[in-house]
Motif scaffolding. Structure first.
Motif, short mmCIF file in Angstrom:
data_model
loop_
_atom_site.label_atom_id
_atom_site.label_comp_id
_atom_site.label_asym_id
_atom_site.label_seq_id
_atom_site.Cartn_x
_atom_site.Cartn_y
_atom_site.Cartn_z
N TYR A 517 45.42 -40.64 16.07
CA TYR A 517 44.54 -40.13 14.80
C TYR A 517 44.86 -38.52 14.83
O TYR A 517 43.91 -38.40 15.32
CB TYR A 517 44.07 -41.07 14.40
N ASN A 518 45.49 -38.23 13.46
CA ASN A 518 45.23 -36.57 13.28
C ASN A 518 44.25 -36.01 12.44
O ASN A 518 44.02 -35.84 11.29
CB ASN A 518 46.73 -36.29 13.26
N GLU A 519 43.28 -35.83 13.51
CA GLU A 519 42.09 -35.16 12.24
C GLU A 519 42.04 -33.66 12.11
O GLU A 519 41.66 -33.25 11.43
CB GLU A 519 40.62 -35.18 13.04
N ASN A 520 43.25 -33.15 12.58
CA ASN A 520 43.42 -32.00 11.85
C ASN A 520 44.74 -32.01 11.05
O ASN A 520 44.80 -31.08 11.04
CB ASN A 520 43.21 -30.88 13.36
N SER A 521 44.01 -33.04 10.10
CA SER A 521 45.61 -33.18 8.79
C SER A 521 45.06 -32.21 8.16
O SER A 521 46.48 -31.80 7.79
CB SER A 521 45.92 -34.51 8.70
N ASP A 522 44.66 -31.67 7.70
CA ASP A 522 44.34 -30.80 7.17
C ASP A 522 45.42 -29.01 7.08
O ASP A 522 44.82 -29.11 8.28
CB ASP A 522 43.23 -30.43 6.27
N ALA A 523 46.13 -29.28 6.80
CA ALA A 523 46.74 -27.43 6.74
C ALA A 523 45.65 -26.10 6.92
O ALA A 523 44.72 -26.50 5.57
CB ALA A 523 48.17 -27.42 6.53
N GLU A 524 45.52 -25.62 7.20
CA GLU A 524 45.10 -24.39 7.35
C GLU A 524 45.23 -23.55 5.85
O GLU A 524 44.38 -23.04 4.75
CB GLU A 524 45.66 -22.78 7.95
N ASP A 525 47.24 -23.51 4.97
CA ASP A 525 47.08 -23.13 4.32
C ASP A 525 47.80 -24.51 3.48
O ASP A 525 47.84 -25.22 3.21
CB ASP A 525 48.95 -22.13 3.95
N PRO A 526 46.68 -24.13 2.06
CA PRO A 526 46.63 -24.73 0.70
C PRO A 526 48.81 -25.24 0.84
O PRO A 526 49.28 -25.13 0.75
CB PRO A 526 46.00 -24.12 0.12
N GLU A 527 48.42 -26.64 0.81
CA GLU A 527 49.38 -27.39 0.12
C GLU A 527 50.03 -27.23 -1.48
O GLU A 527 49.09 -27.62 -1.85
CB GLU A 527 49.24 -28.34 0.76
N VAL A 528 50.72 -27.77 -1.41
CA VAL A 528 51.69 -27.79 -3.00
C VAL A 528 51.37 -29.25 -3.78
O VAL A 528 52.36 -30.15 -2.92
CB VAL A 528 52.83 -27.05 -3.35
N VAL A 529 51.08 -29.44 -4.84
CA VAL A 529 50.68 -30.62 -4.83
C VAL A 529 51.72 -30.55 -6.19
O VAL A 529 51.13 -29.85 -7.34
CB VAL A 529 49.46 -31.57 -4.96
N THR A 530 52.45 -31.44 -6.60
CA THR A 530 53.54 -31.51 -7.73
C THR A 530 52.92 -33.04 -8.62
O THR A 530 52.54 -34.12 -8.34
CB THR A 530 54.53 -32.26 -8.04
N THR A 531 51.45 -31.77 -10.18
CA THR A 531 50.97 -32.94 -11.31
C THR A 531 52.07 -33.53 -11.51
O THR A 531 53.22 -34.18 -11.86
CB THR A 531 50.12 -32.71 -11.57
N ALA A 532 51.27 -34.72 -12.34
CA ALA A 532 51.66 -36.12 -13.37
C ALA A 532 52.47 -35.01 -14.00
O ALA A 532 53.21 -35.77 -15.47
CB ALA A 532 50.49 -37.02 -13.42
N ALA A 533 51.77 -33.68 -14.45
CA ALA A 533 52.06 -33.10 -15.66
C ALA A 533 52.79 -32.10 -15.15
O ALA A 533 53.49 -31.36 -16.31
CB ALA A 533 51.07 -32.38 -16.07
N GLY A 534 53.59 -32.29 -14.20
CA GLY A 534 54.68 -31.59 -13.66
C GLY A 534 54.10 -29.63 -13.15
O GLY A 534 55.10 -28.85 -12.84
N GLU A 536 52.88 -27.50 -10.16
CA GLU A 536 52.18 -26.72 -8.61
C GLU A 536 50.78 -27.39 -8.52
O GLU A 536 50.91 -24.63 -8.93
CB GLU A 536 53.42 -26.52 -8.18
N ASP A 537 49.42 -27.70 -7.99
CA ASP A 537 48.73 -27.48 -7.93
C ASP A 537 48.47 -27.12 -6.39
O ASP A 537 49.51 -27.44 -5.88
CB ASP A 537 47.32 -28.74 -8.19
N LYS A 538 47.81 -26.46 -5.88
CA LYS A 538 47.25 -26.60 -4.52
C LYS A 538 45.91 -26.80 -4.01
O LYS A 538 44.90 -26.45 -4.80
CB LYS A 538 48.09 -24.96 -3.92
N ILE A 539 45.67 -27.50 -2.51
CA ILE A 539 44.22 -27.72 -2.63
C ILE A 539 43.77 -27.97 -0.76
O ILE A 539 45.36 -28.13 -0.64
CB ILE A 539 44.14 -29.28 -2.82
N HIS A 540 42.94 -26.76 -0.58
CA HIS A 540 42.61 -26.65 0.68
C HIS A 540 41.59 -26.76 0.53
O HIS A 540 40.23 -27.15 0.00
CB HIS A 540 42.46 -25.42 0.74
N LEU A 541 40.53 -28.11 2.16
CA LEU A 541 39.81 -28.11 2.53
C LEU A 541 38.87 -26.70 3.46
O LEU A 541 39.14 -26.34 4.06
CB LEU A 541 39.34 -29.50 3.41
#
Length: 1000
Positions: A517-534, A536-541
């Motif tokens: 199990y990769n418990e470090n799956s959250d990347a250091e850099d925010p990942e780009v997420v294409t939303t339902a509205a089209g 490009e958002d980014k989220i970072h833990l």
């Protein structure tokens, strides 16, 4: 203050969703269709012009408070201020130092903190500066609590339905801790589960479409002692967020594990949110489910345990780390030392408290947990100078990594039995959150059960990208499995043929089960997420940690901070784009749509010459009287370039108002016939005007309905108001207000109150209501005056007719004359009736209202028909329902007795009953006396005695039948036979008083 009868705004049939907007015509280009949908769509297509980048920090916190009192005292310290973290019991590094504060005082030690614990105060250490972000640095606070009340008690489980205190005290504690101005966005409770969401003042106005729900999975699979509360919100009109606070099934047995998985699947499938409005303003047909969002956060007491490892070993291993927190003393330190010493009595290695012995103990326990680890490595005593924590077998990081391999949640995710569809978790760098002695920093359950420590409390999250990636991977696996099966069906891969030719042997439920199990799956850099509205958002833990030094529950609270970069709608920019699009559409529409101009015939003076009060751009009728029609004319001109089909359509109505194109007191008439083939969408008459053509439309106010008059008088209405809708087919609606001032009338009132009207008449009474100074007349003066006028005019009418040298048939030979008109109606006759009604309401003499040029025949007809209308309009009637019930009972008893009664006896019996209401009795006498006079005068015109008697009897029967329907105000029985009997008795009552033409 005046009142009025008017229409409220609510959609009615044939009314467009957006009043005044152009409709959509099939086959037309969307570029010239101006409707709310097309406008919203055009604006939405330019959304890139009115969205701006925004950043928000979201703090998600979860805590099982075990229904313990005083836990709410800690909520502000750990959740809002970021306090209560033990850096030495976490593998994270924090910017703030643990041993100093801004005032120079050191952080309170663990022993002293535990010793001073109280239910009335926060249990976090004194002088704690807080190690994670909080306060106004956070834009959205999301708190999930479990067991805010005892879920094992049936009585407690019912409390939320009648006692709001448990949730109220938590709200108060959170709101007292939050910075000023934070706004509560959502709250939801399911017995012991409780979720609160608060937003910063700058964020709250940008949140919309908030929806909450719950799913119980406890007893019988539905009760709320276990389950989840969920919330959905839209951030900045673009980004959908879902929060899930759960409490899954407890227990360490295999059946409990399966039930936890089942609970999670039930929450996912059963939680439903309200439908959203999409980008073009359309409401979705069904509500959203978990999985439709852009970002989801699942947190709470998931209750997953450590599997395949003795709980005692885990407790001892972890307490070797926690005992050093206590320094030289304290009850928890003594408990830990005693338990470790007891376990080591059989070992040659006696506990001396030095680091090397603790290290050896850790190493041996770890080897017991993971035999695969090298014994040589474990037995080597490392130093911090030679090994990194990840390589140090005695380090906390090594301990956590070893234990996490036994974590049920990670195992279930790897084997696709729970939370496998894209859910993930940040690195776990903190001790298990359960189960501790209440009041202890590091003493795991010392009760008789000695429950094994576990990471029961978790915070998971998932993006739309994660879910889509899982679905794509699943699709690839399904395709591979299908190909594998097809190849086997052709003999490829059959062991009997050739084992080496087997290309695929796929089982998605087990493939990857051995992967770490990769418990470090959250990347250091925010990942780009294409939303339902089209977008490009980014989220970072940013941070994921427990608050080890919170002592008030047997669970340690847990929180995570996320940074979300998203596109948000700027309302000012959107308004600007909206205006530009609207102008562009209007310009295109105006070039191809029909257009009309409405010209209103304005009147500026009332009947008496007084100026009318200013009125909005509509049709003003001025003063309106009972049964006095008044007409205004409007002109509808086609000023466009194409033919225009026009017509009035259903108005916007509400309540008990009558629908249709006009209210019941208004008539509409065009000066031309309607189209023979109107558009299919129109249910009313329409008229097509060619360019340059115009139509005149007469609008006539005519209040002659007794029910409406009664309401106007009784409810004190002084105005009649409504809004007509002129529908232009494929064009823009025109809304035409109409207004009239109602003049109070003596019609539509009750005999009981009319005698109280002041001498000036109903108009001069205050507000048109009857006077309060007592009875002035024995009966309504209108009945006195009308019956007297008829008696006088009937003689003149008969005399004038006799002087005419013609052979025409006398009007009284017609049925019911003069109470129904036998002569032709005319404008002059209508004007005469209006003058008589005005005289009645103003208490002026009726003879003054009669024009000398009008012959007596028309005069008596006018007065007689007005009398009949007046009697019909009376609310209680000449013989009211209570009086009639008494009269009918008396008549029924007479019929039943079969005893002869003279006409005189019957009259006296009826008069005795009527005498209980003097105004009704006098009115009845006046009317029947007048009928006797009319019958006598009309029958006397026959010279032959036999013919005279025949005419008299015919008139008596006709008038008795006519006035029985007018005088008696009581409902008829529903039974046909009883109805006929009642009608006969009503007629008989009148006959008793008029037969013989002089019975009174």
């Amino acid at each position: 203050m005046s009142s009025s009868i008017r229409s409220e705004v609510s959609p009615g049939p044939q009314i467009r969703a957006t009043p005044g907007a152009f409709p959509t015509t099939p086959g037309e280009s969307e570029s010239v269709v101006s409707s709310q949908h097309s406008l919203s769509k055009a604006v939405y297509e330019r959304r890139a012009e009115y969205t701006v980048p925004r950043k928000i920090r979201i703090k998600v916190g979860t805590w099982n408070v075990a229904a313990l009192p005083g836990t709410e005292k800690d909520i502000g310290s750990w959740f809002v201020d970021g306090k209560g973290i033990s850096e030495s019991l976490s593998t994270l590094s924090f910017e703030n130092e643990t041993n100093s504060t801004t005032d120079g005082q050191g952080l309170e030690d663990v022993a002293h903190q535990e010793a001073r614990r109280s239910k009335k105060k926060s249990t976090v250490p004194s002088n704690d500066p807080g190690m994670v972000s909080g306060g106004d640095e956070i834009g959205l606070y999301v708190l999930g609590l479990q067991e805010i009340m005892d879920v094992s008690s049936a009585a407690e489980a019912l409390k939320p339905y009648y006692d709001p205190w448990p949730s109220r005290r938590w709200k108060r504690a959170v709101e007292d801790a939050l910075p000023k101005g934070y706004v509560k966005i959502a709250e939801h409770q399911l017995i012991g589960l409780f979720m609160l969401i608060y937003a910063a003042p700058s964020v709250a106005p940008t949140i919309s479409s908030v929806s909450t729900a719950s799913a119980g999975t406890g007893l019988m699979g539905y009760l709320g002692n276990k389950g989840a509360v969920v919330a959905r919100l839209v951030l900045g009109e673009t980004t959908r967020l879902v929060f899930i606070n759960c409490h899954l099934a407890a227990g360490a047995e295999k059946g409990n594990l399966e039930r936890r998985n089942w609970d999670a699947s039930q929450v996912s499938s059963r939680a439903k949110f309200d439908p959203l409005y999409n980008g073009v303003g359309e409401r979705e047909e069904s509500g959203e489910n978990i999985g439709d969002e852009d970002f989801a956060f699942w947190f709470g007491d998931l209750n997953y345990r450590l599997e395949g490892i003795p709980g005692d070993d885990v407790r001892r291993l972890l307490m070797l780390h926690t005992k050093n927190e206590y320094g030289q003393g304290g009850p928890s330190k003594r408990k830990i030392s005693a338990e470790l010493a007891l376990h080591n009595k059989s070992s040659d290695d006696k506990s001396t408290g030095d680091t090397s012995n603790d290290t050896n103990r850790k190493s041996h326990i770890l080897h017991h947990i993971h035999p695969r680890l090298s014994t040589d490595t474990l037995d080597t005593t490392p130093t911090s100078d030679t090994l990194e924590p990840s390589s140090d077998p005695a380090s906390l990081q090594t301990t956590l990594s070893s234990l996490l391999q036994h974590d049920q949640l990670h195992q279930q995710m790897r084997t696709r039995k729970a939370f496998f569809d894209g859910w993930r978790e940040g690195p776990i760098n903190f001790l298990p959150t359960y189960k501790y002695d209440v009041g202890s920093v590091g003493m795991f359950d010392s009760s008789e059960k000695k429950r094994g420590p576990s990471w029961c409390d978790r915070i998971l999250y998932r993006t739309r990208r994660d879910k889509v990636a899982y679905e794509e991977r699943l699709h690839v696996e399904e395709a591979a499995k299908k190909r594998d099966q097809e190849m086997k069906s052709h003999g490829i891969g059959d062991p009997a043929v050739n084992q080496e030719e087997v290309l695929f042997d796929n089982d998605p439920t087990t493939d990857g089960a051995d992967d770490d199990y990769n418990e470090n799956s959250d990347a250091e850099d925010p990942e780009v997420v294409t939303t339902a509205a089209g977008f490009e958002d980014k989220i970072h833990l940013e941070c994921y940690t427990s608050h080890q030094r919170v002592l008030s529950s047997d669970h340690k609270p847990l929180d995570a901070i996320f940074t979300l970069h998203y596109e948000a709608v700027d309302s000012d920019l959107k308004a600007k784009v909206h205006q530009e699009v609207a102008r562009e559409l209007d310009k295109a529409e105006n070039e191809s749509r029909p257009a009309v101009t409405v010209v209103i015939d304005h009147h500026h003076e009332s009947e008496g010459g007084a100026k009318l009060s200013p009125f909005h751009e509509g049709v003003e009728f001025g003063d309106v009287r009972f049964d006095s029609p008044k007409t205004r004319t409007i002109t509808v001109a086609n000023t466009g370039r194409v033919p225009a089909t026009v017509g009035f359509t259903d108005r916007i109505v509400s309540g008990d108002q009558i629908g249709g194109d006009a209210p019941p007191w208004l008539r509409i008439r065009f000066d031309r016939p309607s189209d023979k083939h109107p558009p299919a969408s129109e249910s009313h008459d329409v008229h097509t005007l060619e360019p340059g053509d115009a139509a005149n439309v007469d609008l006539t106010v005519h209040v002659n309905d007794s029910g409406l008059v009664g309401r106007l008088n009784n409810e004190g209405h002084t105005t009649l108001e409504d809004v007509l809708v002129l529908r232009i087919h494929n064009g823009r609606d025109h809304f035409l207000p109409v207004h009239a001032t109602w003049l109070p009338s003596s019609f539509g009132r009750s005999i009981g109150n009319l005698p109280k009207v002041s001498e000036g008449g109903i108009r001069k009474s205050q507000d048109g209501h009857e006077g309060k100074q007592g009875v002035k007349w024995s009966a309504p003066r209108e009945i006195f005056r009308l019956t007297e006028s008829i008696e006088n005019l009937i003689e003149r009418a008969v005399a004038e007719w006799g002087m005419k040298a013609n052979n025409e048939k006398p009007p009284w030979e017609g049925v019911e004359w003069p109470f129904t008109t036998m002569t032709e109606d005319s404008k002059e006759k209508q004007k005469l009736k209006e003058r008589i009604i005005k005289a009645l309401d103003d208490n002026t003499p009726i003879p003054d209202a009669l024009s000398p040029e009008t012959d007596a025949i028309h005069q008596v007809e006018a007065v007689a028909t007005i009398l009949r209308s007046y009697l019909l309009s009376l609310q209680d009637g000449v013989i009211s329902e209570p009086l009639w019930n008494q009269v009918e009972r008396a008549l029924a008893e007479r019929d039943k007795s079969k005893t002869y009664h003279s006409v005189e006896d019957e009259r006296m019996q009826i008069l005795d009953i009527l005498a209980t209401s003097p105004a009704h009795s006098t009115s009845f006498t006046l009317i029947t006396s007048m009928l006797v006079k009319v019958i006598g005068e009309l029958s006397s015109q026959s010279m032959d005695p036999t013919a005279r008697e025949r005419v008299r009897k015919k008139l008596e029967e006709t008038f008795a039948s006519t006035f029985s329907e007018v005088i008696v105000k009581a409902p008829l029985p529903p039974n046909l036979k009883e109805r006929r009997v009642s009608l006969g008795r009503r007629k008989r009552v009148i006959e008793i008083f008029i037969e013989g033409s002089g019975g009174l």
